[in-house]
Write an enzyme that holds these catalytic residues in place. Sequence first.
Site, mmCIF file in Angstrom:
data_model
loop_
_atom_site.group_PDB
_atom_site.id
_atom_site.type_symbol
_atom_site.label_atom_id
_atom_site.label_comp_id
_atom_site.label_asym_id
_atom_site.label_seq_id
_atom_site.Cartn_x
_atom_site.Cartn_y
_atom_site.Cartn_z
ATOM 1 C CG ASP A 46 -0.368 -0.081 2.530
ATOM 2 O OD1 ASP A 46 0.873 -0.178 2.619
ATOM 3 O OD2 ASP A 46 -1.117 -0.053 3.525
ATOM 4 C CG ASP B 238 0.421 -4.215 1.984
ATOM 5 O OD1 ASP B 238 0.656 -5.203 2.701
ATOM 6 O OD2 ASP B 238 1.169 -3.220 1.913
ATOM 7 C CE LYS C 70 3.268 -6.107 3.652
ATOM 8 N NZ LYS C 70 2.773 -4.961 4.469
ATOM 9 C CD GLU D 187 0.580 -1.635 8.118
ATOM 10 O OE1 GLU D 187 0.280 -0.889 9.080
ATOM 11 O OE2 GLU D 187 0.994 -1.199 7.025
ATOM 12 C CD GLU E 241 7.929 -0.458 7.415
ATOM 13 O OE1 GLU E 241 6.920 -1.104 7.070
ATOM 14 O OE2 GLU E 241 8.210 0.682 6.987
HETATM 15 O O1 KIV Z 1 3.438 -1.319 1.654
HETATM 16 C C1 KIV Z 1 4.637 -1.673 1.582
HETATM 17 O O2 KIV Z 1 5.347 -1.397 0.619
HETATM 18 C C2 KIV Z 1 5.174 -2.450 2.701
HETATM 19 C C3 KIV Z 1 6.658 -2.591 2.770
HETATM 20 C C4 KIV Z 1 7.259 -1.361 3.326
HETATM 21 C C5 KIV Z 1 7.036 -3.800 3.524
HETATM 22 O O3 KIV Z 1 4.438 -2.891 3.530
#
Ligand code: KIV
Length: 273
Positions: free
Chosen positions: A47, A86, A116, A118, A185
Amino acid sequence: MAEIARRIGVPDIRAHKDGVPIVCLTAYTTPVARAFDAHADLLLVGDTVGMVLYGMSTTLAVTLEMMIAHGQAVMRGAQHACVMVDLPFGAYQESPQLAYRAAARVLSETGCAAVKLEGGAEMAETIRFLVQRGIPVCGHIGLMPQSVQAAGGFRTTGRKQDEAEKLRADAQAVDAAGAFAVVLEGVVEPLAAQITREVSLPTIGIGASAECDGQVLVADDMLGLFTEFTPRFVKRYADLGAQIGPAAAAYAEDVRQRRFPAPEHCFGVRKTR
Ligand code: KIV
């Protein structure tokens, strides 16, 4: 008969634990995915697209529709690498059911392998819900850009004892919930290395440790295309952004001087002897 290369799958990524480090890069477009495909194990449609391609100051305004459109673009360019997308802010935090609907759309509309999201212990129930229903999930803990307002900025984590304990517990929770990997991260180096030793799933570091089971960089950072803010953990492998202004200036000059288009760029030009 020519051998058809098999696309890298989620179990292949998981199998990197304690092995050759996972090479992960973000990608948002078909041409970049095509260029990275032979070199990366894992492409992340992050994202961060909101910040590096759309000029947003955070990732908070990125929508599920944007992630699906960029996921589709990346899937058109990648034939070999495993692709994960994401889940954006607001698309999954409310409930496991909402997360399932968002993740199912991402998988079915893009054809990618995984999502993915968070969050640590607080997202464990959601991760478990998705994984039990056949959706591979990568976790993301430490500096979580979708929580930037609560954190008060993009900050490295894990220096204080209580932060370190929380991060260790988050990593364990994501692992126990069945995630196939976790992004660490902005986690201080010794702690990232310790977490990597403590969990059974591969860790993918960004601003973390060389001892992580893999590394990820934002494509536009490492290519020198996003230069407004460059975190210390970024290594720049090219300076493509620096070529754009001079190219535009050369084009502008050619147009103004009527040097462009030349005969070879035009159709039906009569050749003179
Ligand atoms: O959104 C993204 O690019 C990420 C990376 C920083 C791991 O989550």
